[in-house]
Motif scaffolding. Structure first.
Motif, short mmCIF file in Angstrom:
data_model
loop_
_atom_site.label_atom_id
_atom_site.label_comp_id
_atom_site.label_asym_id
_atom_site.label_seq_id
_atom_site.Cartn_x
_atom_site.Cartn_y
_atom_site.Cartn_z
N LEU A 144 0.84 -1.19 0.00
CA LEU A 144 0.00 0.00 0.00
C LEU A 144 0.87 1.24 0.00
N LEU B 254 -6.47 7.53 3.95
CA LEU B 254 -6.70 6.16 3.51
C LEU B 254 -7.51 5.44 4.58
N ILE C 175 -8.78 1.64 5.60
CA ILE C 175 -8.62 0.20 5.36
C ILE C 175 -9.84 -0.50 5.92
N LYS D 173 -6.50 -6.09 9.40
CA LYS D 173 -6.48 -4.63 9.49
C LYS D 173 -5.62 -4.16 10.67
N ASN E 119 -9.16 7.56 -0.24
CA ASN E 119 -8.95 6.27 -0.88
C ASN E 119 -9.27 5.15 0.09
N ALA F 266 -8.81 0.85 0.90
CA ALA F 266 -8.17 -0.44 0.63
C ALA F 266 -8.98 -1.52 1.33
N VAL G 115 -4.62 -7.36 -0.14
CA VAL G 115 -5.40 -6.22 -0.60
C VAL G 115 -6.21 -6.67 -1.81
N TRP H 250 -8.85 -4.84 -3.12
CA TRP H 250 -9.18 -3.67 -3.95
C TRP H 250 -8.59 -2.43 -3.30
N HIS H 251 -8.10 -1.50 -4.11
CA HIS H 251 -7.54 -0.25 -3.60
C HIS H 251 -7.83 0.83 -4.63
#
Length: 252
Positions: free
Chosen positions: A26, A34, A36, A44, A210, A212, A219, A221-222
């Protein structure tokens, strides 16, 4: 492109036979927020602890401003960070202002008691708490107020990076909305880099630039929060819409 404030490169972490992170990469740019997301047990918290240096990864690297995080002077490194803990983590034996000023009173650059109290009251005001709360103890204030105190403590040293661990856990929907909006305002106002871990989609939509998505230590999807709903990734689609059926097992 700007050098990432935080970069994870192929991060791996196991606890015995429990493989938690299987190669997480990442990048978090300066000033970016960001978030998560992922279910319980998806990695996480371990990712966050590796970022903070609380856990040492088994493989991969954590880079801070492009520099590998293997420095010996952890105190100087951590002075650039603020943290809002999931449960507030306030010290019961300290007053509200002493909790907020706790870091300011530590180390070689510690402030005097008077200066630390003044700074604490200023930060309390920034999160909507008046000076009358300063000398109360955590047990004497509500859960929502405790969360605000925790947020004031997180920003007390004007950090460059702030971490938020499930910032609305245990709050009712109205207070959760207040805290989410406050986090967004503070991060934007300070120009800080923010990393939040949560499973609350309201927090995601309010706080994130954004997103993640973690699942099984990877991961999945980001991307920008604005593209999240239209993304075709089945893990992300199931999670954000709370679907019972999909690639994520409901039994964990």
């Amino acid at each position: 492109m700007a050098t990432p404030r935080i970069e994870l490169v192929d991060l791996r972490k196991s606890f015995g036979d429990n493989h938690v992170l299987g190669g997480v990469s990442l990048r978090v740019l300066p000033g970016e927020s960001l978030v998560i997301i992922g279910g319980s047990g998806t990695g996480k918290s371990v990712t966050l602890k590796c970022m903070l240096g609380i856990l040492k990864p088994d493989g991969g690297q954590v880079l801070i401003d492009g520099v590998p995080d293997d420095r010996a002077d952890r105190a100087a490194f951590l002075s650039d960070f603020g943290m809002l803990f999931q449960g507030g983590a306030l010290f019961d034996s300290l007053t509200v202002w002493q909790n907020v000023a706790f870091r300011l009173r530590q180390g070689p650059t510690r402030l005097s008691r008077a200066a630390a109290r003044t700074r604490a009251i200023d930060k309390l005001a920034r999160v909507g708490l008046g000076p009358e709360t300063a000398d109360l103890y955590p047990a004497e204030i509500s859960g929502g107020m405790q969360k605000r105190v925790g947020l004031a403590r997180a920003i007390a040293a004007d950090p460059r990076v702030i971490f938020f661990d499930e910032p609305t856990a245990g709050l009712d929907p109205i207070m959760a909305g207040v805290i989410n909006e406050l986090i967004r305002e503070l991060v934007t106002e300070m120009g800080a880099t923010a990393v939040t871990i949560t499973h609350d989609m309201t927090t995601v939509r309010t706080v994130a630039d954004n997103v993640a998505m973690l699942h099984d230590g990877l991961v999945r999807w980001h991307g920008p929060v604005s593209e999240m709903d239209a993304a075709s990734d089945p893990y992300l689609d199931q999670f954000i819409h709370g679907r019972a059926h999909g690639p994520i097992s409901a039994v964990r």
